[in-house]
Design a protein around this motif. Structure first.
Motif, PDB file in Angstrom:
ATOM      1  N   GLU A   1       0.832  -1.204   0.000  1.00  0.00           N
ATOM      2  CA  GLU A   1       0.000   0.000   0.000  1.00  0.00           C
ATOM      3  C   GLU A   1       0.867   1.255   0.000  1.00  0.00           C
ATOM      4  OE1 GLU A   1      -2.631  -0.435   3.353  1.00  0.00           O
ATOM      5  OE2 GLU A   1      -3.687  -2.108   2.417  1.00  0.00           O
ATOM      6  N   TRP A   2       1.937   1.254   0.784  1.00  0.00           N
ATOM      7  CA  TRP A   2       2.844   2.409   0.804  1.00  0.00           C
ATOM      8  C   TRP A   2       3.393   2.653  -0.602  1.00  0.00           C
ATOM      9  CZ3 TRP A   2       7.746   3.692  -0.539  1.00  0.00           C
ATOM     10  CH2 TRP A   2       8.258   4.898  -0.028  1.00  0.00           C
ATOM     11  N   THR A   3       3.824   1.583  -1.256  1.00  0.00           N
ATOM     12  CA  THR A   3       4.406   1.685  -2.589  1.00  0.00           C
ATOM     13  C   THR A   3       3.381   2.209  -3.596  1.00  0.00           C
ATOM     14  OG1 THR A   3       5.897  -0.142  -2.056  1.00  0.00           O
ATOM     15  CG2 THR A   3       5.612   0.371  -4.381  1.00  0.00           C
ATOM     16  N   LEU A   4       2.146   1.734  -3.504  1.00  0.00           N
ATOM     17  CA  LEU A   4       1.098   2.211  -4.410  1.00  0.00           C
ATOM     18  C   LEU A   4       0.851   3.711  -4.221  1.00  0.00           C
ATOM     19  CD1 LEU A   4      -1.382  -0.795  -4.133  1.00  0.00           C
ATOM     20  CD2 LEU A   4      -0.155  -0.073  -6.200  1.00  0.00           C
ATOM     21  N   GLY A   5       0.824   4.163  -2.980  1.00  0.00           N
ATOM     22  CA  GLY A   5       0.644   5.590  -2.724  1.00  0.00           C
ATOM     23  C   GLY A   5       1.809   6.413  -3.234  1.00  0.00           C
ATOM     24  N   PHE A   6       3.009   5.929  -3.001  1.00  0.00           N
ATOM     25  CA  PHE A   6       4.218   6.616  -3.447  1.00  0.00           C
ATOM     26  C   PHE A   6       4.224   6.741  -4.970  1.00  0.00           C
ATOM     27  CE2 PHE A   6       8.717   6.851  -4.573  1.00  0.00           C
ATOM     28  CZ  PHE A   6       9.209   7.773  -3.657  1.00  0.00           C
ATOM     29  N   LEU A   7       3.976   5.623  -5.652  1.00  0.00           N
ATOM     30  CA  LEU A   7       4.008   5.630  -7.118  1.00  0.00           C
ATOM     31  C   LEU A   7       2.890   6.470  -7.716  1.00  0.00           C
ATOM     32  CD1 LEU A   7       4.951   1.923  -7.874  1.00  0.00           C
ATOM     33  CD2 LEU A   7       6.387   3.963  -8.180  1.00  0.00           C
ATOM     34  N   GLU A   8       1.742   6.534  -7.050  1.00  0.00           N
ATOM     35  CA  GLU A   8       0.632   7.342  -7.554  1.00  0.00           C
ATOM     36  C   GLU A   8       1.046   8.815  -7.653  1.00  0.00           C
ATOM     37  OE1 GLU A   8      -3.271   8.384  -5.285  1.00  0.00           O
ATOM     38  OE2 GLU A   8      -3.602   6.459  -6.309  1.00  0.00           O
ATOM     39  N   VAL A   9       1.718   9.315  -6.630  1.00  0.00           N
ATOM     40  CA  VAL A   9       2.159  10.715  -6.637  1.00  0.00           C
ATOM     41  C   VAL A   9       3.255  10.924  -7.679  1.00  0.00           C
ATOM     42  CG1 VAL A   9       3.292  12.515  -5.266  1.00  0.00           C
ATOM     43  CG2 VAL A   9       1.442  11.161  -4.273  1.00  0.00           C
ATOM     44  N   VAL A  10       4.185   9.976  -7.781  1.00  0.00           N
ATOM     45  CA  VAL A  10       5.263  10.085  -8.764  1.00  0.00           C
ATOM     46  C   VAL A  10       4.674  10.110 -10.180  1.00  0.00           C
ATOM     47  CG1 VAL A  10       7.258   8.881  -9.769  1.00  0.00           C
ATOM     48  CG2 VAL A  10       7.042   9.084  -7.282  1.00  0.00           C
ATOM     49  N   GLN A  11       3.717   9.251 -10.449  1.00  0.00           N
ATOM     50  CA  GLN A  11       3.106   9.212 -11.777  1.00  0.00           C
ATOM     51  C   GLN A  11       2.296  10.468 -12.055  1.00  0.00           C
ATOM     52  OE1 GLN A  11       1.185   5.420 -11.303  1.00  0.00           O
ATOM     53  NE2 GLN A  11       3.025   4.286 -11.873  1.00  0.00           N
ATOM     54  N   ASP A  12       1.613  10.992 -11.043  1.00  0.00           N
ATOM     55  CA  ASP A  12       0.832  12.220 -11.216  1.00  0.00           C
ATOM     56  C   ASP A  12       1.718  13.426 -11.501  1.00  0.00           C
ATOM     57  OD1 ASP A  12      -1.508  10.831 -10.814  1.00  0.00           O
ATOM     58  OD2 ASP A  12      -1.839  11.564  -8.766  1.00  0.00           O
ATOM     59  N   ALA A  13       2.990  13.359 -11.129  1.00  0.00           N
ATOM     60  CA  ALA A  13       3.915  14.479 -11.347  1.00  0.00           C
ATOM     61  C   ALA A  13       4.205  14.678 -12.839  1.00  0.00           C
ATOM     62  CB  ALA A  13       5.218  14.250 -10.584  1.00  0.00           C
ATOM     63  N   GLY A  14       3.972  13.643 -13.632  1.00  0.00           N
ATOM     64  CA  GLY A  14       4.178  13.760 -15.075  1.00  0.00           C
ATOM     65  C   GLY A  14       5.630  13.538 -15.487  1.00  0.00           C
ATOM     66  N   GLU A  15       5.902  13.861 -16.742  1.00  0.00           N
ATOM     67  CA  GLU A  15       7.225  13.616 -17.323  1.00  0.00           C
ATOM     68  C   GLU A  15       8.258  14.685 -16.991  1.00  0.00           C
ATOM     69  OE1 GLU A  15       8.887  11.154 -19.023  1.00  0.00           O
ATOM     70  OE2 GLU A  15       7.148  10.033 -18.361  1.00  0.00           O
ATOM     71  N   ALA A  16       7.830  15.907 -16.771  1.00  0.00           N
ATOM     72  CA  ALA A  16       8.777  17.016 -16.585  1.00  0.00           C
ATOM     73  C   ALA A  16       9.827  16.748 -15.505  1.00  0.00           C
ATOM     74  CB  ALA A  16       8.027  18.309 -16.312  1.00  0.00           C
ATOM     75  N   PRO A  17       9.442  16.332 -14.295  1.00  0.00           N
ATOM     76  CA  PRO A  17      10.467  16.112 -13.279  1.00  0.00           C
ATOM     77  C   PRO A  17      11.418  14.966 -13.634  1.00  0.00           C
ATOM     78  CG  PRO A  17       8.267  16.089 -12.285  1.00  0.00           C
ATOM     79  CD  PRO A  17       8.102  16.138 -13.771  1.00  0.00           C
ATOM     80  N   ARG A  18      10.924  13.997 -14.412  1.00  0.00           N
ATOM     81  CA  ARG A  18      11.729  12.808 -14.733  1.00  0.00           C
ATOM     82  C   ARG A  18      12.933  13.117 -15.620  1.00  0.00           C
ATOM     83  NH1 ARG A  18       6.403  10.133 -14.916  1.00  0.00           N
ATOM     84  NH2 ARG A  18       6.505   8.529 -13.337  1.00  0.00           N
ATOM     85  N   GLN A  19      12.893  14.226 -16.333  1.00  0.00           N
ATOM     86  CA  GLN A  19      13.941  14.534 -17.302  1.00  0.00           C
ATOM     87  C   GLN A  19      15.334  14.548 -16.681  1.00  0.00           C
ATOM     88  OE1 GLN A  19      13.033  14.463 -20.463  1.00  0.00           O
ATOM     89  NE2 GLN A  19      10.948  14.200 -19.711  1.00  0.00           N
ATOM     90  N   GLY A  20      15.447  15.052 -15.459  1.00  0.00           N
ATOM     91  CA  GLY A  20      16.763  15.148 -14.838  1.00  0.00           C
ATOM     92  C   GLY A  20      17.109  14.010 -13.904  1.00  0.00           C
ATOM     93  N   TRP A  21      16.252  12.997 -13.814  1.00  0.00           N
ATOM     94  CA  TRP A  21      16.499  11.909 -12.873  1.00  0.00           C
ATOM     95  C   TRP A  21      17.627  11.007 -13.346  1.00  0.00           C
ATOM     96  CZ3 TRP A  21      10.810  10.134 -11.658  1.00  0.00           C
ATOM     97  CH2 TRP A  21      10.193  11.125 -10.902  1.00  0.00           C
ATOM     98  N   SER A  22      18.387  10.542 -12.403  1.00  0.00           N
ATOM     99  CA  SER A  22      19.501   9.638 -12.698  1.00  0.00           C
ATOM    100  C   SER A  22      18.980   8.256 -13.079  1.00  0.00           C
ATOM    101  CB  SER A  22      20.403   9.518 -11.472  1.00  0.00           C
ATOM    102  OG  SER A  22      19.714   8.820 -10.437  1.00  0.00           O
ATOM    103  N   ALA A  23      19.840   7.490 -13.727  1.00  0.00           N
ATOM    104  CA  ALA A  23      19.484   6.116 -14.075  1.00  0.00           C
ATOM    105  C   ALA A  23      19.185   5.285 -12.821  1.00  0.00           C
ATOM    106  CB  ALA A  23      20.596   5.480 -14.902  1.00  0.00           C
TER     107      ALA A  23
END
Length: 192
Positions: A107-129
């Motif tokens: 459940e923690w993981t589902l909540g965490f991923l929901e917010v990450v996915q809602d953030a969209g692609e913009a923040p992901r551009q600078g994320w490390s591998a």
């Protein structure tokens, strides 16, 4: 007595949820909280609004409940930003069965991923591998089977999976907040 410095644990928050008429586990909301704080600075007001919406109430039942919910947010933010890297997801502890603890992590993981996915692609551009890989691993974790038997092997596996989720949250925080926490020192003389 102020609740601000009192450690908020899973059972305390679950009891608070019950006082508000909710049987839901705090693990999902803690995952959402951890991701929201890691991605941007979630205000205290926005956090209270989110919790109340999730609990189906207009506001916390009293000042002490509001203070405890805000202490939960502060505790999470302090742990994510601390140089000691002591962040821990708010999950069921050893008083719960291994299956209940696995369900809490899911459940923690589902909540965490929901917010990450809602953030969209913009923040992901600078994320490390490594961060992208850690988040992909969490997607697998969100689909894990939670009906597991109590055994030392399963206990060790669950500990390792929890550690992976913990590290993914801290990695997301450190990449979104450069220089916080200050965990490594760079020698200015070596730069050219």
């Amino acid at each position: 007595m102020s609740l601000i410095n009192e450690r908020q644990d899973f059972s305390t928050i679950a009891d608070l949820f019950l006082l508000h008429g909710s049987m839901q586990s705090p693990a999902f909301l803690d995952g959402r909280l951890s991701a929201a704080l890691a991605l941007q600075d979630l205000s205290a007001e926005a956090w209270l609004e989110q919790v109340c919406l999730s609990l189906g109430v207009e506001q916390p039942r009293d000042a002490q409940a509001a203070e405890r919910l805000l202490a939960w947010r502060r505790q999470t933010l302090d742990a994510l930003s601390a140089a000691e890297l002591g962040f821990e997801p708010l999950l069921p502890d050893e008083l719960f069965s291994l299956a209940e603890r696995a369900q809490g992590l899911k459940e923690w993981t589902l909540g965490f991923l929901e917010v990450v996915q809602d953030a969209g692609e913009a923040p992901r551009q600078g994320w490390s591998a490594p961060l992208r890989e850690a988040l992909e691993d969490l997607e697998g974790l969100a689909a894990m089977e939670t009906d597991i038997e109590d055994s030392p092997e399963n206990e060790n596996d669950l500990f390792a999976l929890t550690e992976h989720a913990r590290m993914a949250a801290m990695l997301l925080y450190t990449e979104q907040h450069p220089g916080k926490p200050q965990v490594e020192r760079v020698d200015d003389e070596t730069r050219h």
